[in-house]
Structures are given as structure tokens and as C-alpha cells.
Design an enzyme around this catalytic site. Structure first.
Site, PDB file in Angstrom:
ATOM      1  N   ARG A 101       0.843  -1.190   0.000  1.00  0.00           N
ATOM      2  CA  ARG A 101       0.000   0.000   0.000  1.00  0.00           C
ATOM      3  C   ARG A 101       0.887   1.253   0.000  1.00  0.00           C
ATOM      4  NH1 ARG A 101      -5.226   1.707  -0.754  1.00  0.00           N
ATOM      5  NH2 ARG A 101      -6.096   2.865   0.988  1.00  0.00           N
ATOM      6  N   THR A 377      -9.679   0.524  -9.099  1.00  0.00           N
ATOM      7  CA  THR A 377      -8.818  -0.524  -8.581  1.00  0.00           C
ATOM      8  C   THR A 377      -8.975  -1.721  -9.491  1.00  0.00           C
ATOM      9  OG1 THR A 377      -9.291   0.375  -6.427  1.00  0.00           O
ATOM     10  CG2 THR A 377      -8.486  -1.879  -6.456  1.00  0.00           C
ATOM     11  N   THR A 395      -4.155  -0.775  -7.033  1.00  0.00           N
ATOM     12  CA  THR A 395      -4.969   0.373  -7.421  1.00  0.00           C
ATOM     13  C   THR A 395      -4.193   1.669  -7.557  1.00  0.00           C
ATOM     14  OG1 THR A 395      -6.974   1.588  -6.775  1.00  0.00           O
ATOM     15  CG2 THR A 395      -5.502   0.980  -5.007  1.00  0.00           C
ATOM     16  N   ASN A 397      -6.326   4.160  -6.862  1.00  0.00           N
ATOM     17  CA  ASN A 397      -7.522   4.708  -6.200  1.00  0.00           C
ATOM     18  C   ASN A 397      -8.558   5.058  -7.260  1.00  0.00           C
ATOM     19  OD1 ASN A 397      -9.198   5.352  -4.106  1.00  0.00           O
ATOM     20  ND2 ASN A 397      -8.589   7.493  -4.064  1.00  0.00           N
ATOM     21  N   ASP A 419      -7.801   8.343   0.479  1.00  0.00           N
ATOM     22  CA  ASP A 419      -8.344   7.289   1.350  1.00  0.00           C
ATOM     23  C   ASP A 419      -8.165   7.609   2.835  1.00  0.00           C
ATOM     24  OD1 ASP A 419      -9.451   5.667  -0.539  1.00  0.00           O
ATOM     25  OD2 ASP A 419      -7.841   4.196  -0.595  1.00  0.00           O
ATOM     26  N   SER A 448      -7.734   0.943   3.800  1.00  0.00           N
ATOM     27  CA  SER A 448      -8.239   0.490   2.495  1.00  0.00           C
ATOM     28  C   SER A 448      -9.452  -0.408   2.663  1.00  0.00           C
ATOM     29  CB  SER A 448      -7.117  -0.303   1.800  1.00  0.00           C
ATOM     30  OG  SER A 448      -7.601  -0.899   0.625  1.00  0.00           O
ATOM     31  N   SER A 449     -10.235  -0.512   1.592  1.00  0.00           N
ATOM     32  CA  SER A 449     -11.328  -1.482   1.572  1.00  0.00           C
ATOM     33  C   SER A 449     -10.978  -2.697   0.727  1.00  0.00           C
ATOM     34  CB  SER A 449     -12.600  -0.830   1.018  1.00  0.00           C
ATOM     35  OG  SER A 449     -12.986   0.247   1.824  1.00  0.00           O
ATOM     36  N   GLY A 469     -13.719  -1.426  -6.354  1.00  0.00           N
ATOM     37  CA  GLY A 469     -15.047  -0.841  -6.130  1.00  0.00           C
ATOM     38  C   GLY A 469     -15.135   0.023  -4.892  1.00  0.00           C
ATOM     39  N   GLY A 470     -13.973   0.519  -4.426  1.00  0.00           N
ATOM     40  CA  GLY A 470     -13.976   1.429  -3.292  1.00  0.00           C
ATOM     41  C   GLY A 470     -14.628   0.796  -2.078  1.00  0.00           C
TER      42      GLY A 470
END
Ligand code: DON
Length: 566
Positions: A101, A377, A395, A397, A419, A448-449, A469-470
């Protein structure tokens, strides 16, 4: 219709019986393969991965080659200038999670995106200041050194070829460049490379990326070091300085991808291996499964208003916790044990009304005091012949990230800084209203998701999945898992099935086309606020199911991509 002929009648009735008892007759068959499989959101990159598997590489090798190929063929999200997560389960049962990340640069500050009136500006999303220190190249390097088998340069070769010789622009890619033209055109290098200076690429036109090919060649020959300390790093730092960005050579030199222990849990005989913080997704999957277990929600059947109601309520409760408690584990203490504690989960479950929606204002982050101390992403799933499985979500983002292409390097920079909670309590791009545990600090990773996940059954890998998909990633992955585990769907049907999404705030229920108007009416009656005039797409899940010696690939046809297998 009357059928007089008794033989015809017998034939019809036996055909009908056959239909009813014959083994799997599915709405939508998955793609089957025996040995190796890659499911990705861009077909050329999926084929690159399978070629690596066929030439004797393992799933980790393939994951690296696919990652580099997507950086060329899927500039919307594939990247060198972003970051992500790789979840690995090796054939011998070992598991690991590689966290690559992005990090906030040293010069980042808590209020860096607030304007003079104290409101969040667009700077966290657009332009040079939006980028966190990229992690993808470092993450792939770590993965290869510890778990791969092939030479680094060999895994970059397909990407170099695709960048230097070019590839035909697909219809969705052509459309995607046009859709993002307003923002991409604000940055001269993005305008030149991706929009042809405003002339636009036509369908099937060859798309070559010479600067990107040169950057990839340097990384291939000099190693990941080139990106973090070599010529690529120097050009990136120079351009950052020139354009008011924050990332310096020191930031790049200091960047490290790290291995973390995956989160694990059980659900009705399945063993779940999933993503730890800085992903919020794994805690979410485990907490939501825990809340659902024992409600009997599945008896009302997939797609029923009752099933969607229970899903929405567990989603709402998880997101209230997520936004308050979670952040970068190197900076804040994530109260994971407390969040998945069976006693706590029981109290959360007990607060669900079997019929009525609970307004989000009545749901607070639920841990007892002291327990917490503290768009776009892409995902691909891979299985190899030896029994290794890998799930990668990475990603920039937003689609095309910050929209900035670094002159001379040919790649886009992320806007991952969005984020973070730029202003705790104010929504970000995905409408997430987050707290101080995810505020900006130098060196910190934003929450993050993304949630690459592996499900085991009888001690063996059973399902490998993840999604872009956030904030909707976690709820989409959950629903595909449940469609397989609770509703017995095949992997393709599980992905196709209409999904819902709730994230506590805003207090609205997102629904996809395909949820029936009758069901929507029942959900509205239960108290949900639904904008059904505007159905949404809830993430795009790419998955492989392993069963009876077969690999079954499910690709999400809400977006582009391919299941490639052999
Ligand atoms: O890490 C996250 O949660 C986000 N940056 C993911 C962004 C994303 O999935 C956008 N895609 N549609």
C-alpha cells in the site's frame, strides 16, 4: 396445449424429471480448466499470466507478470505508480499477505488538504499532491524474492512488449479514455499519451507507450531499486519538486513493502483467510459473517427482501466500527480481537430487528470504551498446477489515479491520499465518514477497503476472490462468498447475482439492477431509503472456485476482463 400422444407425454415428463434431478444446470456456467487459471479485468493481461503458468512459473510468478502487464494494458487501475495487497496461500498450507500500500510522504500533514475555510479541497484527488509513495514495484519484488521462481526480467518482458509494440484499443478502453478526458487533459503528459493530444484513440487502433516501455526495461534490468533509488526515482522526485508534489528521493528510498499475517476465521465449516489492516476488509468479512451466523437469514433464500435486510444491517454495523476504529497497524492499535469477539458480535447481532431497518443514527461504533486504543482498482485471482493460489487487488484509487502522468516515465500516479480522512468526520470520494485513526501523518498508510480473500474447505483452497469498487468492495466480496457458501451457487452465478450495499453513512441502501421491484418495495416498507431510479454497480468480483480437481473461473461481467485457463 393438449398432448394426446402418450409417448410424447412420457418423453416430456422424463425430460422434465431429468431437468429437475440432473446435476448442475446453472444459469451461467463458469469457465472450467484443469491446471492453471487467471481471472483478470483485462484479457491480454490474463493471457500473460497463463503463459507464465504454462512455462512452469508458479501463481506468484504469474501474479507479478499480470501486475506489470495490467500497468500497460489497463491504465485505469493497473499501475507502477500505485499500490495494493497480495494474499498468498501456498500448496503446503503456508499463507502470507504482502502489503504494498502507498505511504504518505514525509512532508504530509494532518490538515494538508483543508482550504482556508477548513474544508477538504480537491487536492487529495487530482494533481501532484494527491499521490502517496507508490508501492507496487516493491511489493512485486518482495513477492518474487520470497515466493516466486522465475527471473525478474522474464516476468517484465510481456509488459515491455505490450508497451513498446502496442496493443489494439478495445471498445471499453476507447470509451474510458473519453469519459475521463476532462480530468486527464488537465495534465499535459496524460493528455498526450492517453488522449492523443485531444484527437482520441479509435477502437482497434494500436496503442504504444514508449516512455513506459523504457521505464519497464530499466526496472527489468536494474531491478526494483531503479524505481526507488535509480534513474526512475530521480526523474520522479525531480518532477514532483517541479510541480509542487510532496514525494522526495528520501520517501522513495525509505519505502518498504511488508509481509503481514492474514486474518483467519471460520464460518459454517469454511475457513476464511483474508486481509489484515491496513485493509479494513478482512475484519469486515469476519465480523459480518459472524453477525449473520445464527440469524437463519439464509432460510428466506437469496434475493429475498429478508436476506437483503439482514445483509444491509450487518453491513451498517460493520461500517460504523470500521470508520471509527481502523487505521495503519504501524501507527494505530486496531482492536481486531475485540471487533470479532463472539460476545461482541452477539450483541451487535441481537440489535438487528428481524423486520425493520435500524436508522444509522441509532448505530454507533459499538466497542466498549477502552477496547480501542487507539475509483479505481483492479483485482485478479490466480491458481496454479502445484496448488498455490494468489489473490491480488491493487490500485491507483480513482480511475487513472491523480490523472498525473510523470513526464519521461509514462506512468500515472495514484491519488491514494484521498483514502485518509482529510478531515475526520467529512466524507471522502467513497462517501466514507472516517475518524482520527485514519488521519494523515507522514509515513502512514491510508485505510483500504481492498480485500483479497481465500476460502478453504476441508483444509484445501476452495474460493479465491477479490474486487475493485472502493467502499463497496467488502460488501460485494461478502455477498459472492455467501452466494457460494450459503446458497450453493456456482462461482459465475454467485458473481452475477444482484447485490446491495450499505455503509452506515449515508443512510441509504444501494441496489443493483436485477433486484426485483417487489423486493425493493418490501425493503422500503422496512424503512430503507433507496434511490431505485439510479441502480448502481456494486464492485466487480473476479474469482476462482476449486472443486473436484477442476478450476472454475468466474469473471464479473459488470466490467471488462477474462477467465484464462488451461
Ligand atoms: O483502497 C481502497 O479502499 C480504495 N483506494 C480502492 C479504490 C477502488 O476500488 C476504486 N475502484 N473502483
Amino acid at each position: 396445449m393438449k398432448i394426446k400422444n402418450p409417448r410424447a407425454l412420457r418423453f416430456l415428463s422424463s425430460a422434465l424429471t431429468l431437468c429437475l434431478v440432473a446435476p448442475p444446470s446453472y444459469a451461467h456456467e463458469p469457465v472450467y480448466a484443469r491446471k492453471g487459471m487467471v481471472v483478470a479485468q483485462e484479457p491480454l493481461a490474463a493471457d500473460v499470466g497463463v503463459a507464465v503458468l504454462k512455462s512452469g512459473g508458479n501463481a506468484v510468478d504469474a501474479a507479478i507478470a499480470v501486475g506489470f502487464a495490467l500497468a500497460v494494458t489497463h491504465p485505469f487501475a493497473g499501475n507502477l505508480g500505485g499500490g495494493g495487497f497480495m494474499l498468498i496461500r501456498l500448496a503446503d498450507g503456508r499463507t502470507t499477505f504482502i502489503d504494498f500500500r502507498e505511504k504518505a510522504p514525509r512532508k504530509a500533514t494532518h490538515d494538508m488538504y483543508l482550504d482556508t475555510s477548513g474544508n477538504p479541497s480537491k487536492d487529495s484527488l487530482l494533481g501532484w499532491r494527491a499521490a502517496g509513495v507508490p508501492g507496487s514495484v516493491c511489493g512485486f519484488d518482495l513477492a518474487l524474492k520470497k515466493y516466486g521462481t522465475k527471473p525478474w526480467a522474464e516476468l517484465l518482458e510481456p509488459a515491455i512488449q505490450l508497451a513498446s509494440s502496442g496493443f489494439p484499443i478495445s471498445y471499453p478502453q476507447m470509451r474510458s479514455f473519453k469519459t475521463s478526458a476532462d480530468s486527464l487533459s488537465q495534465f499535459p503528459e496524460s493528455n498526450r499519451i492517453f488522449l492523443k493530444g485531444g484527437a482520441f484513440f479509435d477502437w482497434n487502433e494500436n496503442f504504444r507507450q514508449r516512455e513506459l516501455a523504457r521505464t519497464l526495461e530499466r526496472i527489468a534490468h536494474k531491478g526494483a531499486k531503479d524505481f526507488y533509488e535509480g534513474e526512475t526515482a530521480r526523474i520522479l522526485a525531480r518532477e514532483m519538486e517541479k510541480n509542487g508534489g510532496l514525494i522526495t528521493l528520501d520517501d522513495l528510498r525509505e519505502y518498504q513493502a511488508v509481509e503481514r499475517k492474514p486474518l483467519e476465521g471460520d464460518y459454517k465449516g469454511y475457513h476464511i483467510i483474508t486481509s489484515p489492516p491496513p485493509s479494513s476488509g478482512g475484519v469486515g468479512i469476519l465480523q459480518m459473517l459472524g453477525m449473520l451466523d445464527g440469524t437463519g437469514y439464509e432460510k428466506s433464500k437469496a434475493g429475498s427482501a429478508t436476506a437483503y435486510h439482514y445483509l444491509a444491517e450487518v453491513m451498517r454495523r460493520f461500517y460504523a466500527d470500521r470508520n471509527e476504529y481502523l487505521g495503519d497497524p504501524d501507527f494505530v492499535k486496531n482492536p481486531i480481537a475485540a471487533m470479532v469477539d463472539p460476545g461482541y458480535i452477539r450483541t451487535r447481532r441481537d440489535s438487528i430487528d428481524p423486520v425493520l431497518a435500524t436508522p444509522s443514527d441509532q448505530i454507533r461504533p459499538g466497542l466498549p470504551a477502552g477496547a480501542a486504543e487507539g475509483s479505481d482498482t483492479t483485482h485478479y485471482s490466480i491458481a496454479d498446477e502445484q496448488g498455490n493460489v494468489v489473490a491480488v487487488t491493487y490500485t491507483l484509487n480513482n480511475g487513472y489515479g491523480s490523472k498525473v502522468t510523470v513526464p519521461g516515465l509514462g506512468f500515472l500516479l495514484n491519488d491514494e491520499m484521498d483514502d485518509f480522512s482529510a478531515k475526520p468526520g467529512m466524507p471522502n470520494l467513497f462517501g466514507l465518514v472516517q475518524g482520527e485513526t485514519n488521519s494523515i501523518a507522514p509515513g502512514r498508510r491510508p485505510l483500504s477497503s481492498m480485500v483479497p480473500t481465500i476460502v478453504q474447505k476441508d483444509g484445501k483452497p476452495f474460493l479465491v476472490l477479490g474486487a475493485p469498487g472502493g467502499s463497496m468492495i467488502i460488501t460485494a466480496v461478502l455477498q459472492v462468498m455467501l452466494n457460494v457458501m450459503d446458497f450453493g451457487m456456482n462461482v459465475q452465478d454467485a458473481i452475477d447475482f444482484p447485490r446491495i450495499h450499505h455503509q452506515w453513512k449515508p443512510d441509504t441502501l444501494g441496489i443493483e439492477r436485477g433486484v426485483s421491484p417487489d423486493t425493493i418495495a418490501l425493503l422500503k416498507k422496512a424503512g430503507y431509503s433507496i434511490e431505485d431510479a439510479k441502480p448502481i454497480v456494486i464492485a466487480r468480483v473476479e474469482a476462482i472456485l476449486l472443486s473436484d480437481g477442476w478450476l472454475q473461473g468466474g469473471h464479473d461481467e459488470r466490467g471488462t476482463g477474462k477467465v484464462s485457463g488451461y
